[in-house]
Motif scaffolding. Structure first.
Motif, PDB file in Angstrom:
ATOM      1  N   MET A   1      41.803 -14.085   9.601  1.00  0.00           N
ATOM      2  CA  MET A   1      41.922 -14.847  10.822  1.00  0.00           C
ATOM      3  C   MET A   1      42.487 -16.214  10.464  1.00  0.00           C
ATOM      4  SD  MET A   1      38.951 -15.864  13.593  1.00  0.00           S
ATOM      5  CE  MET A   1      38.587 -14.211  14.046  1.00  0.00           C
ATOM      6  N   SER A   2      43.488 -16.624  11.198  1.00  0.00           N
ATOM      7  CA  SER A   2      44.137 -17.905  10.917  1.00  0.00           C
ATOM      8  C   SER A   2      43.254 -19.071  11.350  1.00  0.00           C
ATOM      9  CB  SER A   2      45.481 -17.981  11.643  1.00  0.00           C
ATOM     10  OG  SER A   2      45.262 -18.147  13.036  1.00  0.00           O
ATOM     11  N   GLN A   3      43.614 -20.240  10.876  1.00  0.00           N
ATOM     12  CA  GLN A   3      42.887 -21.461  11.236  1.00  0.00           C
ATOM     13  C   GLN A   3      42.963 -21.683  12.753  1.00  0.00           C
ATOM     14  OE1 GLN A   3      41.025 -23.108   9.190  1.00  0.00           O
ATOM     15  NE2 GLN A   3      40.476 -24.749  10.564  1.00  0.00           N
ATOM     16  N   ARG A   4      44.129 -21.442  13.321  1.00  0.00           N
ATOM     17  CA  ARG A   4      44.318 -21.628  14.773  1.00  0.00           C
ATOM     18  C   ARG A   4      43.422 -20.658  15.557  1.00  0.00           C
ATOM     19  NH1 ARG A   4      49.615 -20.739  18.572  1.00  0.00           N
ATOM     20  NH2 ARG A   4      48.589 -21.505  20.431  1.00  0.00           N
ATOM     21  N   GLU A   5      43.348 -19.403  15.109  1.00  0.00           N
ATOM     22  CA  GLU A   5      42.504 -18.417  15.779  1.00  0.00           C
ATOM     23  C   GLU A   5      41.030 -18.794  15.681  1.00  0.00           C
ATOM     24  OE1 GLU A   5      45.204 -14.389  15.271  1.00  0.00           O
ATOM     25  OE2 GLU A   5      43.976 -15.094  13.573  1.00  0.00           O
ATOM     26  N   ARG A   6      40.642 -19.334  14.537  1.00  0.00           N
ATOM     27  CA  ARG A   6      39.255 -19.795  14.377  1.00  0.00           C
ATOM     28  C   ARG A   6      38.949 -20.944  15.325  1.00  0.00           C
ATOM     29  NH1 ARG A   6      40.052 -19.457   8.370  1.00  0.00           N
ATOM     30  NH2 ARG A   6      39.335 -17.370   7.859  1.00  0.00           N
ATOM     31  N   ALA A   7      39.906 -21.844  15.473  1.00  0.00           N
ATOM     32  CA  ALA A   7      39.724 -22.980  16.379  1.00  0.00           C
ATOM     33  C   ALA A   7      39.616 -22.500  17.823  1.00  0.00           C
ATOM     34  CB  ALA A   7      40.884 -23.966  16.233  1.00  0.00           C
ATOM     35  N   GLN A   8      40.463 -21.529  18.205  1.00  0.00           N
ATOM     36  CA  GLN A   8      40.407 -20.983  19.567  1.00  0.00           C
ATOM     37  C   GLN A   8      39.071 -20.283  19.807  1.00  0.00           C
ATOM     38  OE1 GLN A   8      43.944 -18.582  19.424  1.00  0.00           O
ATOM     39  NE2 GLN A   8      45.139 -20.094  20.580  1.00  0.00           N
ATOM     40  N   LEU A   9      38.607 -19.564  18.818  1.00  0.00           N
ATOM     41  CA  LEU A   9      37.326 -18.878  18.928  1.00  0.00           C
ATOM     42  C   LEU A   9      36.188 -19.888  19.085  1.00  0.00           C
ATOM     43  CD1 LEU A   9      35.929 -16.140  18.924  1.00  0.00           C
ATOM     44  CD2 LEU A   9      35.817 -16.280  16.438  1.00  0.00           C
ATOM     45  N   ALA A  10      36.245 -20.976  18.350  1.00  0.00           N
ATOM     46  CA  ALA A  10      35.220 -22.012  18.453  1.00  0.00           C
ATOM     47  C   ALA A  10      35.211 -22.632  19.849  1.00  0.00           C
ATOM     48  CB  ALA A  10      35.451 -23.086  17.393  1.00  0.00           C
ATOM     49  N   VAL A  11      36.393 -22.840  20.416  1.00  0.00           N
ATOM     50  CA  VAL A  11      36.488 -23.397  21.770  1.00  0.00           C
ATOM     51  C   VAL A  11      35.876 -22.427  22.774  1.00  0.00           C
ATOM     52  CG1 VAL A  11      38.107 -24.018  23.613  1.00  0.00           C
ATOM     53  CG2 VAL A  11      38.465 -24.884  21.302  1.00  0.00           C
ATOM     54  N   ARG A  15      32.678 -23.011  25.234  1.00  0.00           N
ATOM     55  CA  ARG A  15      32.842 -22.910  26.699  1.00  0.00           C
ATOM     56  C   ARG A  15      31.953 -21.841  27.318  1.00  0.00           C
ATOM     57  NH1 ARG A  15      39.380 -23.139  27.604  1.00  0.00           N
ATOM     58  NH2 ARG A  15      39.634 -25.319  27.009  1.00  0.00           N
ATOM     59  N   THR A  16      31.809 -20.725  26.638  1.00  0.00           N
ATOM     60  CA  THR A  16      31.093 -19.590  27.231  1.00  0.00           C
ATOM     61  C   THR A  16      29.644 -19.490  26.811  1.00  0.00           C
ATOM     62  OG1 THR A  16      31.709 -18.067  25.448  1.00  0.00           O
ATOM     63  CG2 THR A  16      33.227 -18.230  27.332  1.00  0.00           C
ATOM     64  N   GLY A  17      29.281 -20.135  25.698  1.00  0.00           N
ATOM     65  CA  GLY A  17      27.926 -20.014  25.197  1.00  0.00           C
ATOM     66  C   GLY A  17      27.662 -18.649  24.564  1.00  0.00           C
ATOM     67  N   ARG A  18      28.720 -17.923  24.264  1.00  0.00           N
ATOM     68  CA  ARG A  18      28.598 -16.593  23.671  1.00  0.00           C
ATOM     69  C   ARG A  18      28.908 -16.680  22.190  1.00  0.00           C
ATOM     70  NH1 ARG A  18      32.495 -13.074  26.919  1.00  0.00           N
ATOM     71  NH2 ARG A  18      31.446 -11.360  25.897  1.00  0.00           N
ATOM     72  N   SER A  19      28.382 -15.726  21.444  1.00  0.00           N
ATOM     73  CA  SER A  19      28.612 -15.721  20.003  1.00  0.00           C
ATOM     74  C   SER A  19      30.043 -15.268  19.711  1.00  0.00           C
ATOM     75  CB  SER A  19      27.631 -14.778  19.317  1.00  0.00           C
ATOM     76  OG  SER A  19      27.960 -13.432  19.621  1.00  0.00           O
ATOM     77  N   PRO A  20      30.567 -15.641  18.536  1.00  0.00           N
ATOM     78  CA  PRO A  20      31.910 -15.191  18.161  1.00  0.00           C
ATOM     79  C   PRO A  20      32.053 -13.665  18.206  1.00  0.00           C
ATOM     80  CG  PRO A  20      31.185 -16.899  16.662  1.00  0.00           C
ATOM     81  CD  PRO A  20      30.010 -16.541  17.530  1.00  0.00           C
ATOM     82  N   SER A  21      31.016 -12.955  17.775  1.00  0.00           N
ATOM     83  CA  SER A  21      31.113 -11.495  17.791  1.00  0.00           C
ATOM     84  C   SER A  21      31.202 -10.959  19.218  1.00  0.00           C
ATOM     85  CB  SER A  21      29.940 -10.859  17.051  1.00  0.00           C
ATOM     86  OG  SER A  21      28.721 -11.211  17.652  1.00  0.00           O
ATOM     87  N   GLU A  22      30.449 -11.548  20.157  1.00  0.00           N
ATOM     88  CA  GLU A  22      30.537 -11.121  21.561  1.00  0.00           C
ATOM     89  C   GLU A  22      31.940 -11.358  22.110  1.00  0.00           C
ATOM     90  OE1 GLU A  22      26.441 -11.752  23.890  1.00  0.00           O
ATOM     91  OE2 GLU A  22      27.241 -13.589  22.995  1.00  0.00           O
ATOM     92  N   ILE A  23      32.498 -12.489  21.787  1.00  0.00           N
ATOM     93  CA  ILE A  23      33.842 -12.837  22.266  1.00  0.00           C
ATOM     94  C   ILE A  23      34.865 -11.863  21.701  1.00  0.00           C
ATOM     95  CG2 ILE A  23      35.661 -14.593  22.192  1.00  0.00           C
ATOM     96  CD1 ILE A  23      33.308 -16.670  22.136  1.00  0.00           C
ATOM     97  N   LEU A  24      34.766 -11.566  20.419  1.00  0.00           N
ATOM     98  CA  LEU A  24      35.721 -10.657  19.792  1.00  0.00           C
ATOM     99  C   LEU A  24      35.594  -9.233  20.329  1.00  0.00           C
ATOM    100  CD1 LEU A  24      35.592 -11.994  16.130  1.00  0.00           C
ATOM    101  CD2 LEU A  24      37.451 -12.261  17.780  1.00  0.00           C
TER     102      LEU A  24
END
Length: 101
Positions: A1-11, A15-24
């Protein structure tokens, strides 16, 4: 995963209060249709409301059945309740048909 993708995931996580795994997982499941997740959540809310309503109606049906068994009469109120039960069942079937499509 690129740095940009990690940053988008963090945002998204913030915003959603969901875990990274839920988002993915959501992204993977609903990548073709971004509205699917929102639609499915709305459908789940609708199913829960229908379930609560059926539970209340079930109580009424049980009371009416007790009365009918004790008195050998089927009151008009029972016909009204059963009409409502059929309407809710039809509503649920329609919701399921929508989900399957």
């Amino acid at each position: 995963m690129s740095q940009r993708e990690r940053a988008q995931l963090a945002v998204l996580e913030e915003r959603t209060g969901r875990s990274p795994s839920e988002i993915l997982v959501s992204a993977a499941l609903y990548s073709e249709n971004s509205e699917s997740l929102a639609e499915r959540r709305a459908m789940a809310v609708e199913f829960m409301a229908a379930r609560r309503y059926l539970a209340a109606l079930s109580n009424n049906v049980n009371q009416l059945a007790r009365h009918a068994n004790a008195t050998d009469e089927f009151p008009e109120a029972a016909r009204v309740v059963l009409t409502r039960v059929r309407a809710i069942a039809d509503r649920i079937n329609g919701m399921l048909d929508t989900m399957v499509r």
